[in-house]
Scaffold this motif. Structure first.
Motif, PDB file in Angstrom:
ATOM      1  N   VAL D  22      47.579  34.347  28.686  1.00  0.00           N
ATOM      2  CA  VAL D  22      46.767  34.238  29.894  1.00  0.00           C
ATOM      3  C   VAL D  22      45.815  35.429  29.907  1.00  0.00           C
ATOM      4  CG1 VAL D  22      46.858  34.387  32.407  1.00  0.00           C
ATOM      5  CG2 VAL D  22      48.584  33.051  31.182  1.00  0.00           C
ATOM      6  N   GLU D  26      43.823  37.160  34.962  1.00  0.00           N
ATOM      7  CA  GLU D  26      44.777  36.263  35.618  1.00  0.00           C
ATOM      8  C   GLU D  26      46.056  36.986  36.004  1.00  0.00           C
ATOM      9  OE1 GLU D  26      44.728  32.377  35.923  1.00  0.00           O
ATOM     10  OE2 GLU D  26      42.802  33.302  36.328  1.00  0.00           O
ATOM     11  N   HIS D  56      51.643  32.956  36.352  1.00  0.00           N
ATOM     12  CA  HIS D  56      51.144  33.594  35.122  1.00  0.00           C
ATOM     13  C   HIS D  56      51.822  34.925  34.842  1.00  0.00           C
ATOM     14  CE1 HIS D  56      47.218  31.057  35.198  1.00  0.00           C
ATOM     15  NE2 HIS D  56      48.219  30.430  34.651  1.00  0.00           N
TER      16      HIS D  56
END
Lengths: 106, 106, 106, 106, 106, 106
Positions: D22, D26, D56
């Motif tokens: 990710v 994020e 995330h």
């Protein structure tokens, strides 16, 4: 099944149906008619009662409730789910009692 | 099925569809149009009603609701899940009524 | 499928993709841009709308949403889960409106 | 796989690992560093963002997230579960903004 | 396994047991001993920490936690369930910090 | 099993039943009889205790609780579900203690 006429069977079934119903007292939603309790312990008991009674009101037929045993003893995950409902009911009751802040501890 | 023309069948299907719909009164979201109730017991009943009516609004076709039976009597875990929704609705209603603190107990 | 060139098929697929998207109006998260409503009934409708729109924003492709049918009509347990989301959204909206305490009942 | 030395494969694997992470942006938990937003619409967007970013942060390896697709588009029930998380985050954000009571409607 | 006496094996097993325990620092329930944080970002981190530590306190044996990997990376639905716990913990922390209303944005 | 009369077996069964019950102290719902704690750490411990005790009150027979082991260590998803109950109980306790805002940090 076995001895007795069809009528007898019908009467037994009716009586059985009556006996398998949750008692009327269990269908009162808020026993005592108030959210105010003397202690946190009593508040906790009320939270458990609210959870039970709302299940009984949705499904008053004990046979459906796993042959008369409380529904929530079925599995570990059900137990946890019920304890979550109790936690939510207790949030309401604790707020109603201003968290029993002004009461002496037990 | 069996006797009657195709038209008859169609009319029966339409009538059946009408009969299988949740009644209009069930589609009102907040019956009475207020969250204020006289007692905790009535507040609790309103919480149960809000839960029912929001299910009926999402799915007004009774046939889908497990052939006309209330959806939530299906399993113990469903019963617990509904009792959790009731607990959440009751939190809102109890706060709206300032926990009925100034009302005499039932 | 059947008549038409490969290009036609491609255009149809594109058009179908467009038609299978949730309409733009559904992607607004808070329709009306406010949590304030005139009545509890409207507040309840807003709660249902918030729940719908947040599902549509996470997954705007209607095909994924069980071939265009609302996701939550799939099963009794899904219905209950959605009614729980509605209860949570309504908690927020009811608080925003101070529980409509000063409004005449419907 | 195919051409290249073992070292090359290792470097490719490393690069792939980097690409499958990710993005750093994020992993910020509260983008903008505040819960205060101008409108309910922006508050709702922040609620969705908080939900995404906390997923995330728990699992930053995109491969585990069902080969790079957002985890929650997997099933109708997952969609509903995510919409419940959004409802909870929005409760916090709406309270932080005093429900945007003093702002003009959108 | 392989060389070594039964005693050796036992000692290794004991050492392994020690190594497989969550470190003591993970068993502190509220690291820092306060819910007050400087920023929403830090408040969010605390929410994640509270969730982790309460799981570690219920189950401090890492082997049970899917052979040492964090329990909640197991499936998309577990990820969503953890993000719900984080949302609930954050509600508490955000309220404790009065939503960081009087702090400059990040 | 093995030696002993039928009576002996019965007595053993009774004794076993007694030993398999959750101890009486575990059936107190709010140990200490108050929600007020000195620190967030103690408040967190109380939250865990409330969750445990409400499970024990619903199901006081340890045999049903997966042969004497705590119910919630069964699976990763159960662990997460318990941590959610703890989060809810902690919301109540933290509010009761006004988030320990006026206490020095630990």
């Amino acid at each position: 099944m076995g001895g007795g006429s069809a009528l007898d069977v019908s009467e037994t079934a009716e009586e059985e149906a009556r006996m398998n119903r949750v008692p009327e007292s269990e269908l009162v939603l808020v026993p005592g008619g108030t959210l105010i309790t003397a202690t946190p312990e009593e508040g906790r008991l009320l939270a458990i009662t609210l959870a039970h009674h709302s299940i009984h009101n949705i499904q008053p037929d004990l046979d459906v409730l796993v042959v008369g045993r409380p529904v929530y003893s079925a599995s570990p995950d059900s137990l946890i789910a019920v304890s979550q409902v109790i936690a939510l009911e207790f949030q309401t009751i604790a707020a109603a009692n201003d968290y029993w802040r002004d009461r002496p501890t037990g």
